[in-house]
Each structure stands twice: as C-alpha cells, then as structure tokens.
Write an enzyme that holds these catalytic residues in place. Sequence first.
Site, PDB file in Angstrom:
ATOM      1  N   GLU A 154      -7.345  -6.708  -1.780  1.00 58.39           N
ATOM      2  CA  GLU A 154      -7.391  -7.096   0.290  1.00 58.39           C
ATOM      3  C   GLU A 154      -8.806  -6.892   0.077  1.00 58.39           C
ATOM      4  O   GLU A 154      -9.871  -5.791   0.104  1.00 58.39           O
ATOM      5  CB  GLU A 154      -7.052  -6.118   0.992  1.00 58.39           C
ATOM      6  CG  GLU A 154      -5.692  -6.299   0.955  1.00 58.39           C
ATOM      7  CD  GLU A 154      -5.367  -5.457   2.396  1.00 58.39           C
ATOM      8  OE1 GLU A 154      -5.467  -4.418   3.099  1.00 58.39           O
ATOM      9  OE2 GLU A 154      -3.625  -5.506   2.238  1.00 58.39           O
ATOM     10  N   GLU A 168       0.502  -1.811   0.119  1.00 58.16           N
ATOM     11  CA  GLU A 168      -0.055  -0.091   0.198  1.00 58.16           C
ATOM     12  C   GLU A 168       0.597   1.788   0.150  1.00 58.16           C
ATOM     13  O   GLU A 168       0.542   2.171   0.494  1.00 58.16           O
ATOM     14  CB  GLU A 168      -1.306  -0.178   1.010  1.00 58.16           C
ATOM     15  CG  GLU A 168      -2.015  -0.736   1.358  1.00 58.16           C
ATOM     16  CD  GLU A 168      -3.075  -1.708   2.394  1.00 58.16           C
ATOM     17  OE1 GLU A 168      -4.599  -0.787   2.255  1.00 58.16           O
ATOM     18  OE2 GLU A 168      -2.908  -0.279   3.289  1.00 58.16           O
TER      19      GLU A 168
END
Length: 590
Positions: free
Chosen positions: A234, A158
């Site tokens: 995710e 991320e």
Amino acid sequence: MQPFEIKQGKFLLHGENFPLYSGAMHYFRTVPQDWRDRLAKLKAAGLNTVETYVCWNLHEPQPGKFDFSGILDIAEFLRTAQELGLWAIVRPGPYICSEWDLGGLPPWLLKDPGMRLRVAYPPYLERVKIFFEHFLPQIAPLQITRGGNVIMVQVENEYGSYANDHEYLEFCRKCLLEGDIDVPLFTSDGGWDSAQTGGKMPGVLATANFGSRAKENFGCLRKFEPEGPWVCMEFWNGWFDHWGTEHHARESEDVVKALNEILDDNGFVNFYMFHGGTNFGFNAGANFGDKYAPTVTSYDDDAPLNEYGGYTPKYHAVRKVLLERQGIDPADLPLPEEAPLQHVGKVELTEQALLFEQLDNIATHHKSVQPESMEYYGQNWGLILYRSTLKAPQSNDLSIFVDDLADRASVFVDGDFKGRLWRNDDPGSSVGVCDSLVNGGQVDVLVEAMGRVNYGPKLHDRKGAKQIRANGQLLTHFDVFTMELDDVKAIDFTPVQTLAEPDAPVFLRGKFVAKAQDCFLRHDGLVKGIAWINGHNLGRYWEIGPQKSLYIPGAWLNDGENELVILELEGGTARTIEIKDIHDIGERKN
C-alpha cells in the site's frame, strides 16, 4: 515450474523476472459500466497489475444469503482486467479496513453479544469458513495456474496492527488452501517490528504498507523477508477525509519522490489508491482515535485517477516515471479519452413525505423492553427509531439521556423536536424537554448510524442506543422501527404546499431530464441526509463538509426523465438544488 512464482527473492512470470507495478481499484466502489474505462486508464499509466479488496459485508448481507451480481461481480471485474492485459492481486480479508463499514465484516456478526472479531473465536471462525467456501469459487478458476490473471492472494489484512493470534491467521490460510488457492500468498503490514511480528506467517511473503521513507520501511521488512522481493503493498499516495475536517491532498512532486525511493531501493509497488471511487450507500466507515470520526462519501483519496475517472496532475507525473522506468514510449501506450460531464442545472423538489408518517412503508416494527442495537434486530445500517411513553406527571426540568449512543440522535416529544445528541458530545449530555408534561408524552429518539469503526481496537461498533433515560429513570417498553432504506419506492409522496416543520425528518422528491453522463449533486441549503438517484443510494451528505457535492455515475441516469429522492434529517430548507458538471470534495490540505 509454476507460471507465477517467488524464487530466489524475485517474482518470476513464466520463468522471467516480473516487475510488479500495481494499482488498487475496488470493483465495489465503481459501477460495472465504468470498470473497463478505469482499468484501461490504470494500464495506460504503465501499471501491469490491478489490486482489489473484497467486501464480505455486501457479498453476504444476511447470514447464508450471498450476492455476486452487478457491482459485486468480482469474477467479471477480473475477466475485464485480463482482457485488457492486466494481472490481478486479490485481498479477500475477511477483514479489509479500507475506510469501509466495519472493515468489510458483515454487521450481523455483532448480533452475538460475545462476538470477538479477527481472533480464533469459534463462532467467528465458523462464519469466516462459510464465507470463503462461497467466495473462493468466484476467483479460484481465474488464477494464473488455470489460465486466468490472479497471481497473488492475501491472508487477512494488516493483522499485526490489530492482534497477534497466529492460530487465527493459520485458520485463514487453511481456508484459502482448502478453497483451491494455489498462487503465492502474502501478508501486508506496517513497516515496523510489532506490525510485522504480529502479521508475518512462515512460508508466506511479507509486504509493507507506507507512504514515504522507503529505506526505513524496507529496512524493517528485510528483517522479516531477507531475500525479498520487497513490496510496498500500500503506497499511500493520497489520503481519505472525515466529516468536519479539511480535504487532504498530496502534491505530485512529493509522490514522485517517494515512488522513486521505492523503485531505487529495488522495491515493487502497489498504489493505494490508484482509483478510489465512491463509498456509495451506507458503506463509509469510521476511525476512532480520541473521538469518533466518520469517513465522507467520496473515496477520491487524492488518487491519480479521481473519483469519476478523470486524469489528474498526479496521474501524468506517475505515468512519466513508470513509462521511463520500463522504457515505454508514451505514444505506444495512448491515453483513453475522458468521459464527458454534464451540467443539468436546477432541480425542483416538488414532493415531500414526513419520515414519521412513512414508518409503515419503510420500517420493520419490533417490541423491546429495553433499547437494543441495530445488529440485535438484524439491521445492517440506516436509521433506528426508539419510541416510548413518559408517565405523567413530569416536571418542567426534564431531560432525555441516550446512553452509549452510536452515532447521532434527534429527540422528539409528542412530535415536537427537542434537540440532538452526537456521539462525540461530553459524557452525560442530554436534551432538555423543558415542557410541563402533565399528561406524560411520547418520546421518539431517532438514531442515525454514521459508519462503523473500521480500524483499531474499537472495531466492535454496534449502532443505536443501549438505554434511554428521562433524567435518572430508565424508559421501558419500546416500539422500535428499523429502517435500512434499501428501497425508497414505497414512500407515499404528496405535493409540497408548505415546508415541513423545522427539524422534522422529511423525504423530498424531484424529477429532472438529463443524459446518461456523469455529474454531481450539490447539497447547498440542505443540512444532513442521504440522496438517491433512480433508486440508487449515492451516499450521505453533511453541510460541515469538506465534501460539498455527491458523484452521480452516468450509468445510473436515464437519457430522459430521472428521479431524485433526498432524506433531509436536520431541517435543511432548500427545495431547489443543482446538478452540475463540477465536483467539490473540499479545498486541498497538503
């Protein structure tokens, strides 16, 4: 032809289309004795792949000292998954977020006062390289290219939500390639332009993280990965909790709707989490938005498999979708049995030891002109005690200030408790001493670290205190005691005859008979502290909830006598507590 490759927008396994249905489970959040059970249940839900992060902070607890044993034996975890017929995705960071202390980065990095994390700061890059040189040999032989089950490896994590230093990202990729990683690499970022721009790398598959609105998020991803495959790396089918909030939950119907949207849009999925597990010890992290928000011990995450591996309505709803999508008859993929839970009953805490009387047994002593952070002294977590002496005389309007507190402080003068300070208090908050100290006095400031920030710009989260003042005057020349509390065997207990002084930090111990089966420690009547079973740190408890019990893995219990140790930090008076067969992590908030 590679055994697993990305070609013409598709995943190919031995030349055939491969539908990636994956679920996250972290080896370091589940005891090894339960890995096989949880992985078998993951597979029985119709998943073909397991995904795991990697916790650098535990693998290298001190610079150059590495550990890949027990709960940290990722190679054994991956081999177990392969034996069950599961493929694997590994996300080695070095940063993982994951509501884990400092996002998985080792706290000793912060001993460098100029440290800059997750950018091309040479001292940081040097330690990243050393970590990868030791870690990657654990997984490189287990890649599908060498007969193993690892099919993909992630570059950082991320990153576009944090920075845009592509020199750093390229350094991480180079480390992976030099570590003999030859399966496809990928990045995972939020489904918005700036996140993908900051995290996307040429020649590396981009994926997106989201919990709903698949068309919108995949629409953004397609701008950066136009050919595909399109992966929700995710899929947030649940959420985690902070201390002092309500328990978060997501209804099965909503999860199934969002899952079908992903699959209908020709997407692939990785459930985050499929089995969350537990933030054992001091490993729970924290967030920082408008204030500091530490994460609870449970990482149940409202996942399809709950914290102790039990089936949930969400599990059965997700399983139905995945089996139908693949044309699998449920009878051909039977569900493993659930493990039994036990009710132990009441446990008498018959022995005690005052923390301040155990410093020789549990603490490392340092001398400092001024207070320094835990990291400065080489401490990863736990408690730190700053002790100094007030010069006589002192007026009766004296107040103690703890500047840049992280995170919670209890203040004592000559052994008497005076009050507490909390990181979220208004700036300038203090503890009033109130007494007339004609002869001065000893000031003790006991600071508890509650988890380092794991996400966002406040990542450089050093623990302890920067300075301590008596009114406007800096206190100097401290005796500092660092307590990581990794081992409670050296504590010298005595029988409880009278309760410890109110608010005095105290260790309590009790013995009980049980089976080697899962159960849950209630902490009713206690206020705030830490619990150990047979030397294993179960994690933190706090009466503000939402979590009201701590998970005890059966693997940590003996068939017979067992030992419970509790460190009560804030004056809880209970000396009898219960171990039950019912877990309470809070009432649901949808």
